[in-house]
Design a protein around this motif. Sequence first.
Motif, mmCIF file in Angstrom:
data_model
loop_
_atom_site.group_PDB
_atom_site.id
_atom_site.type_symbol
_atom_site.label_atom_id
_atom_site.label_comp_id
_atom_site.label_asym_id
_atom_site.label_seq_id
_atom_site.Cartn_x
_atom_site.Cartn_y
_atom_site.Cartn_z
ATOM 1 N N ALA A 274 0.663 -0.896 0.327
ATOM 2 C CA ALA A 274 0.015 -0.179 0.260
ATOM 3 C C ALA A 274 1.076 0.987 -0.149
ATOM 4 O O ALA A 274 0.577 2.347 -0.655
ATOM 5 C CB ALA A 274 -0.935 0.113 0.659
ATOM 6 N N ALA A 275 2.194 1.586 0.597
ATOM 7 C CA ALA A 275 2.813 2.525 0.890
ATOM 8 C C ALA A 275 3.795 2.619 -0.892
ATOM 9 O O ALA A 275 4.101 3.983 -1.409
ATOM 10 C CB ALA A 275 4.188 1.917 1.692
ATOM 11 N N LYS A 277 2.443 1.757 -3.290
ATOM 12 C CA LYS A 277 1.159 1.612 -4.576
ATOM 13 C C LYS A 277 0.883 3.339 -4.691
ATOM 14 O O LYS A 277 0.889 4.320 -5.112
ATOM 15 C CB LYS A 277 0.085 1.249 -4.341
ATOM 16 C CG LYS A 277 -1.185 1.952 -5.300
ATOM 17 C CD LYS A 277 -1.972 1.091 -4.945
ATOM 18 C CE LYS A 277 -3.164 0.837 -5.931
ATOM 19 N NZ LYS A 277 -4.306 0.158 -6.009
ATOM 20 N N ARG A 278 1.030 4.149 -3.199
ATOM 21 C CA ARG A 278 0.308 5.611 -2.722
ATOM 22 C C ARG A 278 1.737 6.361 -3.316
ATOM 23 O O ARG A 278 1.710 7.694 -3.987
ATOM 24 C CB ARG A 278 0.782 5.543 -1.325
ATOM 25 C CG ARG A 278 -0.303 5.956 -1.177
ATOM 26 C CD ARG A 278 -0.604 5.883 0.565
ATOM 27 N NE ARG A 278 -0.129 5.543 1.940
ATOM 28 C CZ ARG A 278 0.031 4.693 2.561
ATOM 29 N NH1 ARG A 278 -1.252 3.272 2.507
ATOM 30 N NH2 ARG A 278 0.905 4.474 3.376
ATOM 31 N N LEU A 281 1.832 6.929 -7.282
ATOM 32 C CA LEU A 281 0.761 7.681 -7.112
ATOM 33 C C LEU A 281 1.270 9.182 -7.424
ATOM 34 O O LEU A 281 0.894 10.007 -8.601
ATOM 35 C CB LEU A 281 -0.587 7.189 -7.172
ATOM 36 C CG LEU A 281 -1.227 5.993 -7.027
ATOM 37 C CD1 LEU A 281 -2.729 6.083 -6.475
ATOM 38 C CD2 LEU A 281 -1.228 5.934 -8.556
ATOM 39 N N GLY A 282 1.759 9.352 -5.720
ATOM 40 C CA GLY A 282 2.102 11.053 -6.224
ATOM 41 C C GLY A 282 3.910 10.759 -6.463
ATOM 42 O O GLY A 282 4.373 10.693 -7.032
#
Length: 390
Positions: A274-275, A277-278, A281-282
């Motif tokens: 999840a980290a 993936k974030r 995206l940023g």
Amino acid sequence: MLDFIYYPVSFILWCWHKVFGLVFGESTAIAWILGIIFLTFTVRGIMFKPFVNQVRSMKKMQDFAPEMKKLQKKYANDKQRQAQEMQKLQKEHGVNPLGSCLPMLLQIPVFIGLNHVLRAFSIMPADGKPKTENYFFTQHDVLSYTNAKLFGVNLGEAVYNGVGVVSGGNAANVGFHWSVLPVALPLMIIASIATHLTARHSVARQNAASATSQTAIMNKLTMYIFPLGVLVFGALFPLGLLFYWLANNGWTLMQQRLVYTKIDKEEAARKVEAAEKRATLGPKPGQKPTAPKVGQKPVQQKKNQPAQTGSQKKVTKAGSAHGFAQTTPAEAAAAKAAEAAEAAAAKADGATVAEATPVATNGQNGSSENGTGVPGLLKDSTRKSGRKRR
């Protein structure tokens, strides 16, 4: 009445006894003890998948426990609505409350069946004839079990044999058998400690945020009352059943460590994923904004923003579609030098004209001619000669 439990249990025990009987001898206590232990492992191996589902279900319930508390507080005066909302919440999270109880419910029939089968070895028929069978065991197997002794004590004996009367045992055997206590007491103590360690390891995995008053009571029961019960009521268990209890708790403790470690690794991997993936995206650290694409409209300047002057002015390049190309450093320096040269030349020209042109007064309103015959006008260079040209 419970033959559907007694026959499967006796069959699994018979299989393992035959395996270890080939190695140690059928009439030895070690063959029967290992048969009982591996009977336990077989049953627990069958229930391994339900146990994993139980752990996952408990983990999910701990995760949304704060939501359950909110529902309990919100519908404290409406128990029916509270139960409906609880069921709806559990359905949304995919949790089955009965799934966490399934492994324990499956162990109860096995415990009852093994207790009955082990005691039935010593229960003689009412007519006084020799015992010829015990469910899946033959007469030879019955004699093998009754002759197997551990430190001079038969595996089917208990400190107090009164429970055997319920199964149709001989009333003459009812009472305390203190000769069994030296062998049974260490097993009872070890079984009690193993029960406490198993319960303590399970309680340590609980989420403190999801703890309630009912949870605290159950934790105390499993950690202290149940082990004390094993120590006290272990006097009613045959020696073979005490070995089953020890093997069962040892398997549970090992299984909990393996399953919990696996679940912890899965959660850590999900968090890392999840980290990442974030992060993808940023924008990356130090990344510059991308240049405007061809055909993109220029960004309008805000009203309160000061106008650009001097070297800050943009220079439109040839071939630019919209005229908003930025000025390069070299072009800005050349423009600044040209502007300075132009100002110096204009200043020098103004001073020369002021000195060479005579000032004539025509008496009209104190004005002077500018050399062209037009009265009332002042030469720009004469009028501005005393001021600094910008």
